[in-house]
Write an enzyme that holds these catalytic residues in place. Structure first.
Site, mmCIF file in Angstrom:
data_model
loop_
_atom_site.group_PDB
_atom_site.id
_atom_site.type_symbol
_atom_site.label_atom_id
_atom_site.label_comp_id
_atom_site.label_asym_id
_atom_site.label_seq_id
_atom_site.Cartn_x
_atom_site.Cartn_y
_atom_site.Cartn_z
ATOM 1 N N LEU A 107 0.780 -1.187 -0.189
ATOM 2 C CA LEU A 107 0.143 0.322 -0.089
ATOM 3 C C LEU A 107 1.009 1.086 -0.099
ATOM 4 O O LEU A 107 2.105 1.203 0.663
ATOM 5 C CB LEU A 107 -1.054 -0.094 1.278
ATOM 6 C CG LEU A 107 -1.945 -1.191 1.394
ATOM 7 C CD1 LEU A 107 -2.505 -0.745 2.560
ATOM 8 C CD2 LEU A 107 -2.874 -1.032 0.100
ATOM 9 N N ASP A 108 0.507 2.413 -0.658
ATOM 10 C CA ASP A 108 1.429 3.367 -0.817
ATOM 11 C C ASP A 108 1.327 4.158 0.478
ATOM 12 O O ASP A 108 0.436 4.055 1.428
ATOM 13 C CB ASP A 108 1.125 4.344 -2.033
ATOM 14 C CG ASP A 108 -0.179 5.088 -1.971
ATOM 15 O OD1 ASP A 108 -0.680 5.487 -0.914
ATOM 16 O OD2 ASP A 108 -0.940 4.769 -2.998
ATOM 17 N N ILE A 109 2.152 5.226 0.878
ATOM 18 C CA ILE A 109 2.320 5.893 1.934
ATOM 19 C C ILE A 109 0.933 6.598 2.318
ATOM 20 O O ILE A 109 0.752 6.697 3.872
ATOM 21 C CB ILE A 109 3.323 6.886 1.951
ATOM 22 C CG1 ILE A 109 3.685 7.107 3.301
ATOM 23 C CG2 ILE A 109 3.338 8.205 1.012
ATOM 24 C CD1 ILE A 109 5.161 8.131 3.466
#
Length: 249
Positions: A107-109
């Site tokens: 999952l991206d930041i």
């Protein structure tokens, strides 16, 4: 009982099966003093070296697979180490009894929600492989006007930089104005795919959270930054979704 070398290495969490196959092709792995070849059958009791360094593989413990669910908060990165010093998801995980944690997808930041980690590299690889078509469900808050034509395009398919992408399902889930929510289901794990699909329609994703991965739904009582071990039944569901037989405890 023997199995292919790359499969054993994946199950042991040394690396993905694809990565192990690359190492073998590159001649970087030796088994009992000889350079390994693709298709080599091993039991796990052999002396296995990677770049001249021994790999510790505890065959007896390979059956004790661990899988945990983590509620990732916004602001954490999915790398094991971050050169910028940011918090990583691995820092919140307990130390596994053996092997190392392998993340099932990323999952991206700026995305929160459900993440899975396992000590079974083969399980992680199969769950992430596009051929398994594992559903990922997200809750998305959208800024901007959304109409039926837009939703049809998102389901039919949109050309992105890395090819055509689409949602399998898009459902409105409440709210209005700047607080309009949708649930979407996708069967791929391309980088920032959910965000890029919405952004291709000229709207902005203001919040994004993964709430389901395959058969597992994010636990309501699992707070952000918290982790819990999966039950035997949940592990069985994951192995079935991956098309694998769950190791016996």
């Amino acid at each position: 009982m023997t199995e292919r070398l790359q499969k054993l290495l994946a199950r042991a969490g040394v690396g993905s099966r694809r990565k192990a196959e690359e190492w073998i092709k590159q001649g970087r792995i030796q088994v009992n003093g000889k350079t390994a070849a693709l298709g080599l059958q091993v039991s796990g009791g052999e002396r296995i070296l990677l770049d001249g360094k021994p790999l510790r593989i505890d065959v007896a413990r390979l059956s004790c697979t661990e899988v945990v669910m983590y509620h990732k908060p916004v602001g954490e990165v999915c790398s094991r180490q971050d050169p910028q010093g940011r918090q990583t998801v691995f820092q919140a995980l307990p130390k596994p009894k053996h092997g190392r944690w392998v993340g099932v997808g990323r999952l991206d930041i700026n995305t929160s929600g459900l993440m899975l980690f396992t000590t079974d590299g083969q399980l992680a690889h199969r769950l992430m492989h596009p051929s398994q078509e594992i559903e990922r469900e997200y809750a998305v808050r959208i800024l901007g006007e959304v109409n039926m034509d837009m939703l049809k395009r998102l389901v039919q398919g949109v050309n992105l930089d890395d090819g055509v992408a689409r949602f399998d399902v898009v459902e409105e889930s409440g709210g209005s104005g700047a607080n309009r929510w949708f649930h979407v289901i996708i069967k791929e794990g391309r980088n920032r795919e959910v965000r890029r699909l919405w952004e291709s329609q000229g709207v902005v994703v203001s919040r994004l959270a993964r709430i389901r991965f395959g058969p597992l739904v994010l636990s309501r009582n699992l707070r952000r930054g918290s982790v819990r071990a999966l039950s035997r039944q949940e592990k069985q569901q994951l192995y079935q979704a991956a098309g694998l037989e769950m190791p016996k405890d």
